[in-house]
Design a protein around this motif. Structure first.
Motif, PDB file in Angstrom:
ATOM      1  N   GLU A  16     -46.076 -39.387  -9.315  1.00  0.00           N
ATOM      2  CA  GLU A  16     -45.946 -40.217 -10.522  1.00  0.00           C
ATOM      3  C   GLU A  16     -45.921 -41.706 -10.191  1.00  0.00           C
ATOM      4  OE1 GLU A  16     -42.545 -38.917 -12.651  1.00  0.00           O
ATOM      5  OE2 GLU A  16     -43.403 -36.944 -13.162  1.00  0.00           O
ATOM      6  N   ALA A  17     -45.567 -42.043  -8.964  1.00  0.00           N
ATOM      7  CA  ALA A  17     -45.536 -43.454  -8.563  1.00  0.00           C
ATOM      8  C   ALA A  17     -46.913 -43.979  -8.198  1.00  0.00           C
ATOM      9  CB  ALA A  17     -44.584 -43.643  -7.384  1.00  0.00           C
ATOM     10  N   PHE A  18     -47.921 -43.094  -8.182  1.00  0.00           N
ATOM     11  CA  PHE A  18     -49.280 -43.469  -7.798  1.00  0.00           C
ATOM     12  C   PHE A  18     -50.218 -43.212  -8.972  1.00  0.00           C
ATOM     13  CE2 PHE A  18     -47.018 -42.564  -3.931  1.00  0.00           C
ATOM     14  CZ  PHE A  18     -47.503 -43.466  -2.998  1.00  0.00           C
ATOM     15  N   PRO A  19     -50.329 -44.155  -9.894  1.00  0.00           N
ATOM     16  CA  PRO A  19     -51.121 -43.913 -11.112  1.00  0.00           C
ATOM     17  C   PRO A  19     -52.584 -43.596 -10.842  1.00  0.00           C
ATOM     18  CG  PRO A  19     -50.500 -46.242 -10.911  1.00  0.00           C
ATOM     19  CD  PRO A  19     -49.705 -45.490  -9.898  1.00  0.00           C
ATOM     20  N   ILE A  20     -53.140 -44.079  -9.762  1.00  0.00           N
ATOM     21  CA  ILE A  20     -54.555 -43.838  -9.478  1.00  0.00           C
ATOM     22  C   ILE A  20     -54.845 -42.352  -9.284  1.00  0.00           C
ATOM     23  CG2 ILE A  20     -54.451 -44.019  -6.945  1.00  0.00           C
ATOM     24  CD1 ILE A  20     -57.023 -45.731  -7.105  1.00  0.00           C
ATOM     25  N   LEU A  21     -53.836 -41.582  -8.885  1.00  0.00           N
ATOM     26  CA  LEU A  21     -54.043 -40.154  -8.663  1.00  0.00           C
ATOM     27  C   LEU A  21     -54.293 -39.393  -9.965  1.00  0.00           C
ATOM     28  CD1 LEU A  21     -51.319 -39.470  -5.939  1.00  0.00           C
ATOM     29  CD2 LEU A  21     -53.754 -39.954  -5.609  1.00  0.00           C
ATOM     30  N   GLN A  22     -54.056 -40.036 -11.093  1.00  0.00           N
ATOM     31  CA  GLN A  22     -54.308 -39.400 -12.379  1.00  0.00           C
ATOM     32  C   GLN A  22     -55.741 -39.599 -12.859  1.00  0.00           C
ATOM     33  OE1 GLN A  22     -51.853 -37.445 -13.404  1.00  0.00           O
ATOM     34  NE2 GLN A  22     -50.802 -38.204 -11.569  1.00  0.00           N
ATOM     35  N   ARG A  23     -56.538 -40.340 -12.125  1.00  0.00           N
ATOM     36  CA  ARG A  23     -57.920 -40.579 -12.546  1.00  0.00           C
ATOM     37  C   ARG A  23     -58.730 -39.288 -12.543  1.00  0.00           C
ATOM     38  NH1 ARG A  23     -61.469 -45.459 -10.741  1.00  0.00           N
ATOM     39  NH2 ARG A  23     -62.547 -44.550 -12.541  1.00  0.00           N
ATOM     40  N   GLU A  24     -59.703 -39.237 -13.443  1.00  0.00           N
ATOM     41  CA  GLU A  24     -60.601 -38.093 -13.517  1.00  0.00           C
ATOM     42  C   GLU A  24     -62.046 -38.562 -13.389  1.00  0.00           C
ATOM     43  OE1 GLU A  24     -59.951 -35.864 -17.047  1.00  0.00           O
ATOM     44  OE2 GLU A  24     -57.961 -35.129 -16.417  1.00  0.00           O
ATOM     45  N   PHE A  25     -62.870 -37.705 -12.793  1.00  0.00           N
ATOM     46  CA  PHE A  25     -64.296 -37.960 -12.668  1.00  0.00           C
ATOM     47  C   PHE A  25     -65.032 -36.702 -13.119  1.00  0.00           C
ATOM     48  CE2 PHE A  25     -62.156 -40.648  -9.612  1.00  0.00           C
ATOM     49  CZ  PHE A  25     -62.772 -41.894  -9.787  1.00  0.00           C
ATOM     50  N   ASN A  26     -65.932 -36.881 -14.089  1.00  0.00           N
ATOM     51  CA  ASN A  26     -66.681 -35.743 -14.628  1.00  0.00           C
ATOM     52  C   ASN A  26     -65.749 -34.630 -15.110  1.00  0.00           C
ATOM     53  OD1 ASN A  26     -69.163 -37.026 -13.892  1.00  0.00           O
ATOM     54  ND2 ASN A  26     -68.931 -36.229 -11.805  1.00  0.00           N
ATOM     55  N   GLY A  27     -64.618 -35.040 -15.676  1.00  0.00           N
ATOM     56  CA  GLY A  27     -63.683 -34.078 -16.233  1.00  0.00           C
ATOM     57  C   GLY A  27     -62.773 -33.408 -15.226  1.00  0.00           C
ATOM     58  N   GLU A  28     -62.870 -33.800 -13.961  1.00  0.00           N
ATOM     59  CA  GLU A  28     -62.026 -33.201 -12.926  1.00  0.00           C
ATOM     60  C   GLU A  28     -61.088 -34.260 -12.349  1.00  0.00           C
ATOM     61  OE1 GLU A  28     -63.789 -30.127 -10.315  1.00  0.00           O
ATOM     62  OE2 GLU A  28     -65.721 -30.899 -11.028  1.00  0.00           O
TER      63      GLU A  28
END
Length: 415
Positions: A16-28
């Motif tokens: 949760e401290a790393f917002p970039i890990l929530q990014r999605e590409f092509n729905g994944e």
């Protein structure tokens, strides 16, 4: 470490401290497994750097106004915090900030190597060296006439310490070695290497870029004369690295970058140098980055470096088992254990590493492909390139399962 203990690390809360890990590409959702190149940055580090720019952005050591004083204190105390983190009892005088590990290696090579080396001297490296070490000392050898030699690795990807004992002689002036290989994952017995070097009155430089981010490191226990690492591989910002050097060795060295802040007195004829560590930090330094590095250290220590190490080892073991179970996957380096770090270099039979990484990217799985700045090592392994999955504190076994699925997709595509 058991799965139960792994879960006790509360990786979910860490993520949760790393917002970039929530990014999605092509729905994944992104599966980030390229941490040996650069780790992601947590909110506390981003916030600390933003606070600097919002609250006390000023040049250091240059002004008597409030902002400059606050920035100077933060920058100077960052050296103290780094010294504490790696066990350097000499404090800030033994901590030089650079752009990265590569610059730290070059600093020593130019400031020490060009002045101290000559024909008849020897520089001893390992066959698993990163180009930051290998190319730097290779070129210094060409300029000075010193001979560069390499400690062999065995078939398991470990250093041949018997060969090291034979290769390091009274003609050896410098031994430079990686603490953890960024290609093989091998954790080298650096204290033993340093002891051999010192037995022959040679200096020792340890590249800790892949070690400091994920395990407790005590530079005085290792007893290296120099030790270097980078902020961006340990949840910190890019643009800042650290060179630790023993005070007596640093004091005897001449600077190789000249200009503001590294001088004490300048006339038209002569210049004298500032005290340590400032004599090696010419010009406006990495102030915001130093603030961010301290925040990263605080963040990692709050988790616990021993727990981070155990977590990475468990992930490496799991990846080794998952990938190694397939007969068409070749894994490089030692089997999982205390002398293997948190990365797995591998190749899938019939698929070039770059093609494999591209297919991974289609599934939002980020890995590395290429020679990983270790071309001679890849030549020795007999491969042009390899794929590399590298793990950090926020990675999970479920993400390794996603890696395995993506590999299987590549297998079927090239069948």
């Amino acid at each position: 470490m058991s799965q139960r203990n792994l879960e006790a690390l509360d990786v979910g809360a860490i993520r949760e401290a790393f917002p970039i890990l929530q990014r999605e590409f092509n729905g994944e959702q992104l599966v980030y497994l390229d941490n040996a190149a650069t780790t992601q940055t947590p909110d506390p580090v981003i916030d600390a750097m933003s606070d600097y720019y919002r609250e006390y952005n000023a040049n250091v050591h240059r002004g008597i106004h409030h902002l400059s004083q606050e920035a100077s204190i933060a920058y100077e105390e960052a050296h103290d915090r780094v010294a504490e983190f790696i066990g350097a009892s000499g404090g800030r005088e033994e901590i030089v900030f650079t752009k990265n590990t590569t610059e730290a290696e070059n600093l020593v090579a130019y400031a020490w190597g060009l002045n101290e080396l000559g024909p008849g001297d020897e520089i001893v490296l390992t066959e698993m060296e990163h180009h930051a070490s290998l190319v730097t000392w290779q070129q210094i050898g060409k300029r000075t006439g010193a001979e560069v030699k390499y400690i062999r690795i065995d078939d398991d990807g470990r250093l041949d310490m018997d060969h090291a004992a034979d290769l390091i002689t009274d003609d050896t002036a410098m031994v430079s070695a990686v603490h953890v290989s960024n290609t093989l994952g091998t954790v080298n017995p650096v204290s033993d290497l340093v002891d051999i070097a010192h037995d022959h009155d040679a200096l020792a430089f340890i590249d800790g870029a892949q070690a400091v981010p994920n395990r407790p490191v005590d530079v005085e226990a290792i007893d290296a004369d120099f030790y270097a690492f980078s902020g961006h591989k340990m949840a910190g910002p890019t643009g800042i690295g650290v060179l630790y050097g023993k005070k007596a060795v640093l004091e005897a060295m001449q600077p190789y970058l000249y200009g503001g802040d590294m001088i004490t007195k300048v006339t038209y004829e002569e210049s004298t140098w500032n005290d340590l560590p400032w004599k090696f930090e010419a010009g406006t330094p990495q102030i915001a980055e130093a603030v961010g590095l301290v925040a990263a250290i605080d963040y990692l220590e709050d988790i616990g470096m021993d727990r981070i190490e155990a977590h990475e080892q468990e992930l490496a073991r799991y990846a080794y088992e998952q990938l190694g179970a397939e007969p068409d996957v070749e894994i490089y380096g030692p089997e999982p254990g205390p002398d293997r770090g948190g990365l797995v270099g591998f190749n899938l039979e019939g698929v070039h590493a770059h093609d494999l990484a591209s297919i991974m990217n289609d599934h939002a799985v980020a890995i590395r492909a290429g020679d990983h700045c270790t071309q001679p090592l890849h030549d020795k392994l007999g491969v042009a390139a390899s794929a590399r999955a590298s793990f950090y504190v926020y990675n999970t076994t479920a993400e390794i399962d996603e890696l395995a699925v993506a590999i299987d997709n590549a297998r079927q595509l090239f069948a």
